[in-house]
Design an enzyme around this catalytic site. Structure first.
Site, PDB file in Angstrom:
ATOM      1  N   ASP A  30      61.219  17.230 -11.050  1.00  0.00           N
ATOM      2  CA  ASP A  30      59.980  17.566 -11.768  1.00  0.00           C
ATOM      3  C   ASP A  30      60.193  17.603 -13.294  1.00  0.00           C
ATOM      4  O   ASP A  30      59.233  17.544 -14.053  1.00  0.00           O
ATOM      5  CB  ASP A  30      59.453  18.940 -11.326  1.00  0.00           C
ATOM      6  CG  ASP A  30      59.206  19.021  -9.824  1.00  0.00           C
ATOM      7  OD1 ASP A  30      59.324  17.983  -9.153  1.00  0.00           O
ATOM      8  OD2 ASP A  30      58.908  20.122  -9.330  1.00  0.00           O
TER       9      ASP A  30
ATOM     10  N   GLU B 115      51.018  15.207  -7.696  1.00  0.00           N
ATOM     11  CA  GLU B 115      50.593  16.110  -6.614  1.00  0.00           C
ATOM     12  C   GLU B 115      49.985  17.419  -7.129  1.00  0.00           C
ATOM     13  O   GLU B 115      49.271  18.102  -6.393  1.00  0.00           O
ATOM     14  CB  GLU B 115      51.779  16.439  -5.702  1.00  0.00           C
ATOM     15  CG  GLU B 115      52.894  17.192  -6.391  1.00  0.00           C
ATOM     16  CD  GLU B 115      54.051  17.562  -5.475  1.00  0.00           C
ATOM     17  OE1 GLU B 115      53.946  17.381  -4.265  1.00  0.00           O
ATOM     18  OE2 GLU B 115      55.080  18.035  -6.013  1.00  0.00           O
TER      19      GLU B 115
ATOM     20  N   GLY C 228      64.097  31.660  -1.531  1.00  0.00           N
ATOM     21  CA  GLY C 228      64.980  32.773  -1.903  1.00  0.00           C
ATOM     22  C   GLY C 228      64.750  33.956  -0.976  1.00  0.00           C
ATOM     23  O   GLY C 228      63.685  34.074  -0.358  1.00  0.00           O
TER      24      GLY C 228
ATOM     25  N   ASP D 281      63.541  25.729 -11.901  1.00  0.00           N
ATOM     26  CA  ASP D 281      62.966  26.951 -12.489  1.00  0.00           C
ATOM     27  C   ASP D 281      62.898  28.116 -11.500  1.00  0.00           C
ATOM     28  O   ASP D 281      63.225  29.255 -11.849  1.00  0.00           O
ATOM     29  CB  ASP D 281      61.592  26.664 -13.109  1.00  0.00           C
ATOM     30  CG  ASP D 281      60.570  26.192 -12.090  1.00  0.00           C
ATOM     31  OD1 ASP D 281      60.939  25.399 -11.205  1.00  0.00           O
ATOM     32  OD2 ASP D 281      59.401  26.619 -12.169  1.00  0.00           O
TER      33      ASP D 281
HETATM   34  O1  F6P Z   1      60.448  20.976  -7.162  1.00  0.00           O
HETATM   35  C1  F6P Z   1      60.893  19.800  -6.584  1.00  0.00           C
HETATM   36  C2  F6P Z   1      59.943  19.342  -5.513  1.00  0.00           C
HETATM   37  O2  F6P Z   1      60.434  18.121  -4.999  1.00  0.00           O
HETATM   38  C3  F6P Z   1      58.493  19.201  -5.966  1.00  0.00           C
HETATM   39  O3  F6P Z   1      58.307  18.008  -6.679  1.00  0.00           O
HETATM   40  C4  F6P Z   1      57.785  19.263  -4.644  1.00  0.00           C
HETATM   41  O4  F6P Z   1      56.473  19.754  -4.792  1.00  0.00           O
HETATM   42  C5  F6P Z   1      58.607  20.245  -3.868  1.00  0.00           C
HETATM   43  O5  F6P Z   1      59.888  20.255  -4.445  1.00  0.00           O
HETATM   44  C6  F6P Z   1      58.719  19.923  -2.404  1.00  0.00           C
HETATM   45  O6  F6P Z   1      59.407  20.956  -1.804  1.00  0.00           O
HETATM   46  P1  F6P Z   1      59.896  20.925  -0.300  1.00  0.00           P
HETATM   47  O7  F6P Z   1      61.164  20.119  -0.250  1.00  0.00           O
HETATM   48  O8  F6P Z   1      60.133  22.341   0.028  1.00  0.00           O
HETATM   49  O9  F6P Z   1      58.827  20.275   0.504  1.00  0.00           O
END
Ligand code: F6P
Length: 381
Positions: free
Chosen positions: A145, A245, A91, A120
């Site tokens: 998630d 994770e 954002g 969220d």
């Molecule tokens: O919130 C969704 C998600 O896929 C999480 O499970 C993961 O930690 C994160 O986004 C990964 O984000 P990015 O695409 O910025 O690596």
């Protein structure tokens, strides 16, 4: 009354976003409304103001994605993952000047309402912009998630569970062939929903989620080795471990590859246990571990039928709420039905969770699913 509405997707993508866009355009078109697809979340309003795109190019048509030639008539949107509108994970509304430009971009389009599809983090940001700019918004929850509060389901979660379950199935045979312990790291940021469900459905022996296993300490690794030793004594030479994770290392810090970290701990501890010479640990001498990080494949692939149905129902509800001018709502799935919930309540909850560094909708440690896993003999700490 004819309306002009916008739709945007914000935050990390997931399967089902295009199905929402498709359904929203269909439902709105039936009412004779115009739908504008805002590119890259709220950043699209900034792009409009900066002349990087033109409002006429943003209009979404009901049959705008038909394929040519003999494929004509096939509406591929509900099958495609990703987002045709693009999405941004970061954002930029902290900058007051940028926030004001975004707000003005919304006003320039003269939208009656905006459908914001987000998780969220995005809901938190978009809510603030909407409050400042007096936007009429309806939010739809999406995230693999599944940690948006006040909804049992978010778009994308079901497909991700299927993906991980299928990966566990595939890994089972290579694990069995080599008598290995496979440690599979799954996404979920701070939530264990994906690991828990896919672990149960995919036949995991051990499931580690942040709600029950905040960190991997010596006692836990010892317990895991004892569990693997027991499996081996019973004739099971391989094992499957699912680790979310969000589970942290012994120092309580996040690891990029917590699966590899755990693999190293198991290697060392199993060796030590073996050296004790106790007969129950003699099998641990041959333990071999491999870590697999499933990564962003969990966020892609054709959305499951469940996610498509949810996408269609959520989009219809969003359009209905706009027709009723019942704004500032999150469309939710509660008790097997589509409902809506005040965004004031939802975002207050999210903000408080973020302030405390907590997950806004964690796995309930006493849930029936956790009990089910334990009843199946799956190790959860
Ligand atoms: O919130 C969704 C998600 O896929 C999480 O499970 C993961 O930690 C994160 O986004 C990964 O984000 P990015 O695409 O910025 O690596």
């Amino acid at each position: 009354m004819n309306k002009k509405i916008g739709i945007l997707t914000s935050g990390g993508d997931c399967p089902g976003l295009n199905a929402i866009i498709r359904a929203a355009v269909k439902c709105a078109s039936q009412k004779g409304w115009e739908v504008y697809g805002i590119p890259y979340g709220t950043d699209g309003f900034l792009r409009l103001k900066r002349g990087k795109c033109h409002s006429d190019d943003l209009i979404l048509k009901e049959h705008g994605y038909d394929l040519p030639g003999f494929l004509h008539g096939i509406d591929i949107l509900q099958f495609l993952s990703g987002s045709i509108l693009g999405s941004l994970s970061k954002g930029n509304s902290d900058d007051m000047a940028i926030a004001q430009t975004i707000i003005q971009g919304y006003r320039d389009l003269q939208l009656d309402a905006l459908i914001a599809v987000g998780g969220d983090g995005s809901l938190d940001i978009i809510y603030d912009l909407a409050q400042q700019g007096q936007w009429n918004i309806i939010a739809i929850p999406k995230t693999i998630d599944n940690d948006v509060p006040f909804t049992d389901r978010s778009i994308g979660f079901d497909t991700a569970v299927d993906k991980v379950t299928s990966a566990l199935y595939d890994l089972t045979f290579t694990a069995a062939s080599h008598d290995r312990t496979m440690i599979v790291q799954v996404m979920g940021r701070n939530a264990g929903h994906l690991a828990l469900r896919s672990g149960i459905a995919g036949g995991a022996d051990i499931i580690l989620i942040p709600e029950l296993t905040p960190k991997i300490d010596a006692t836990l690794v010892n317990d895991i080795c004892i569990r693997i030793a027991k499996l081996r004594r019973e004739g099971r030479k391989f094992a499957l471990i699912v680790v979310a994770e969000g589970v942290k290392n012994e120092a309580g810090q996040k690891e990029k590859y917590i699966s590899d970290y755990l693999a190293r701990q198991i290697d060392t501890t199993s060796h030590k246990l073996c050296l004790t010479g106790k007969p129950e640990f003699c099998d641990l001498a041959r333990i071999e571990t491999r870590g697999t990080v499933l990564g962003h494949v969990q966020r892609s692939g054709t959305p499951s039928s469940y996610d498509r149905l949810l996408a269609a129902s959520f989009a219809k509800k969003a359009v209905d709420l706009i027709a009723e001018e019942n704004y500032n709502q999150l469309v939710v799935w509660q008790n097997g039905e589509v409902q809506s919930c005040s965004l004031d309540i939802v975002v207050t909850h999210i903000k408080e969770a973020h302030r405390l560094g907590k997950c806004p909708s964690p796995v309930n440690p006493n849930s029936f699913l956790v009990q089910t896993a334990r009843s199946l003999g799956i190790y959860l700490s």
